[in-house]
Design an enzyme around this catalytic site. Structure first.
Site, PDB file in Angstrom:
ATOM      1  N   SER A 187      -1.584  -9.138  -8.722  1.00 64.95           N
ATOM      2  CA  SER A 187      -1.173  -8.340  -9.882  1.00 64.95           C
ATOM      3  C   SER A 187      -1.542  -9.061 -11.175  1.00 64.95           C
ATOM      4  O   SER A 187      -1.740 -10.276 -11.206  1.00 64.95           O
ATOM      5  CB  SER A 187       0.343  -8.107  -9.853  1.00 64.95           C
ATOM      6  OG  SER A 187       0.698  -7.398  -8.699  1.00 64.95           O
TER       7      SER A 187
HETATM    8  N1  SAH Z   1       2.250  -9.635  -5.308  1.00 66.74           N
HETATM    9  C1  SAH Z   1       1.070 -10.145  -4.665  1.00 66.74           C
HETATM   10  C2  SAH Z   1       0.193  -9.102  -4.002  1.00 66.74           C
HETATM   11  C3  SAH Z   1       0.186  -7.723  -4.578  1.00 66.74           C
HETATM   12  S1  SAH Z   1      -0.905  -6.602  -3.724  1.00 66.74           S
HETATM   13  C4  SAH Z   1       0.253 -10.918  -5.653  1.00 66.74           C
HETATM   14  O1  SAH Z   1       0.348 -10.673  -6.852  1.00 66.74           O
HETATM   15  O2  SAH Z   1      -0.522 -11.766  -5.211  1.00 66.74           O
HETATM   16  C5  SAH Z   1       0.232  -5.927  -2.546  1.00 66.74           C
HETATM   17  C6  SAH Z   1       0.298  -6.693  -1.255  1.00 66.74           C
HETATM   18  O3  SAH Z   1       1.160  -5.988  -0.383  1.00 66.74           O
HETATM   19  C7  SAH Z   1      -1.041  -6.819  -0.534  1.00 66.74           C
HETATM   20  O4  SAH Z   1      -1.298  -8.161  -0.267  1.00 66.74           O
HETATM   21  C8  SAH Z   1      -0.831  -6.023   0.744  1.00 66.74           C
HETATM   22  O5  SAH Z   1      -1.552  -6.564   1.844  1.00 66.74           O
HETATM   23  C9  SAH Z   1       0.667  -6.112   0.924  1.00 66.74           C
HETATM   24  N2  SAH Z   1       1.285  -5.067   1.752  1.00 66.74           N
HETATM   25  C10 SAH Z   1       1.066  -3.720   1.725  1.00 66.74           C
HETATM   26  N3  SAH Z   1       1.832  -3.107   2.649  1.00 66.74           N
HETATM   27  C11 SAH Z   1       2.551  -4.078   3.283  1.00 66.74           C
HETATM   28  C12 SAH Z   1       3.503  -4.066   4.339  1.00 66.74           C
HETATM   29  N4  SAH Z   1       3.881  -2.941   4.963  1.00 66.74           N
HETATM   30  N5  SAH Z   1       4.032  -5.242   4.708  1.00 66.74           N
HETATM   31  C13 SAH Z   1       3.662  -6.410   4.126  1.00 66.74           C
HETATM   32  N6  SAH Z   1       2.747  -6.477   3.141  1.00 66.74           N
HETATM   33  C14 SAH Z   1       2.198  -5.325   2.707  1.00 66.74           C
END
Ligand code: SAH
Length: 294
Positions: free
Chosen positions: A130
């Site tokens: 993000s």
């Molecule tokens: N907050 C993090 C990533 C944001 S992107 C950062 O800033 O680095 C959102 C993340 O959610 C992605 O890595 C995606 O793989 C994860 N995600 C999506 N659905 C998910 C689920 N059901 N369980 C665990 N992770 C999930």
């Protein structure tokens, strides 16, 4: 301070109105942009043709433009990034400023991407880290529930950046748990954290990163004072509500194309209060297969 009624976009970029407007003008006229203050940049969608938006704002050409813009503006250190966020009113908390200074964002973004630009970056697997202003916003919304000794859960922990910030805030007596469903991202998040100021907490075990379906939370260490969800849930996940402590707070984007960042408070009597902080745009909280195929 932020204009709460405006659309705040996880993929948006606050300080680059002109080049971004220019890019949008030439690539997607379905998006309408309006400034919400002289310094803040927001977007609103006037129809449903949105898929190009993520691509547009995470494309190499966009970042090439951003990299040059940021180089010229001297935004080339983590400290300067934090100072800019303070200057533009995104960060008002001293504690959040300090933790974002301590955890260097450059350790968490892929090589050759502009680490300190206020934009998201692709991290592979159809996921992004993000934008710094979204990290700052979520840290501030959760600050009261990230006091030393408290327990925090970061669902969709991706690069591990925010989980590391949580761990620094709750300290060695607290607990910060990251849950991410892409095993490769969990492995790289551990590598990132090992290079960061949060490494001792990972070693000690007060910070841990796990592979799992975040929609189920992480019951082993529940209940939590703070839960952050980094991906948009189509509806409020009951398991996460259940794992919130009375007096705890969850920050979660909810919705599909149109999403709201919800602030969910579990009152001491167990009842739930929910308010919308702003409109946002996150990748979906979904199954691993759906994410990889999207
Ligand atoms: N907050 C993090 C990533 C944001 S992107 C950062 O800033 O680095 C959102 C993340 O959610 C992605 O890595 C995606 O793989 C994860 N995600 C999506 N659905 C998910 C689920 N059901 N369980 C665990 N992770 C999930």
């Amino acid at each position: 301070m932020m204009n709460l009624s405006s659309t705040m976009n996880a993929y948006g970029c606050r300080y680059c109105v002109s080049p971004l407007k220019q890019l949008l003008h030439t690539t997607n006229h379905h998006l309408r942009f309006r400034p919400c203050s002289p310094s803040l940049f927001s977007s609103s969608f006037n129809n449903l043709k949105l898929p190009n938006f993520n691509l547009l704002l995470t494309s190499n050409s966009f970042f090439f433009t951003m990299e040059h813009l940021w180089d010229r503006s001297g935004m080339n250190t983590n400290k300067k990034m934090v100072e800019h966020l303070q200057q533009y009113g995104v960060i008002s908390s001293e504690k959040v400023a300090r933790v974002m200074e301590t955890i260097d964002r450059a350790l968490f973004v892929p090589d050759k991407t502009p680490a300190y630009a206020d934009c998201p970056q692709e991290i592979g697997y159809n996921a992004t880290i993000s934008a710094p202003h979204m990290h700052a916003t979520c840290l501030q919304l959760l600050e009261e529930k990230l006091q030393p000794g408290m327990h925090a859960l970061d669902v969709g922990s991706g690069t591990g950046y925010l989980t590391a910030c949580f761990a620094m805030m709750v300290g060695p007596q607290g607990r910060a748990i990251g849950v991410e469903h892409i095993p490769e991202l969990v492995a790289s998040s551990i590598n990132n954290i090992e290079k960061s100021a949060a490494a001792p907490l990972l070693k000690k075990g007060s910070l841990s990163m796990h592979v799992g379906d975040g929609r189920e939370g992480w019951p082993e260490c529940a209940p939590y004072d703070a839960i952050h969800v980094g991906a948009a849930a189509p509806e409020m996940p009951q398991a996460l509500l259940d794992q919130l402590k009375p007096g705890g707070r969850m920050v979660i984007p909810v919705g599909n194309i149109f999403q709201d960042l919800k602030v969910v408070d579990k009152n001491p009597d167990g009842s739930i209060s929910i308010r919308s902080e702003s409109s946002v745009r996150y990748v979906p909280l979904t199954s691993r297969d759906a994410q990889l195929q999207s």
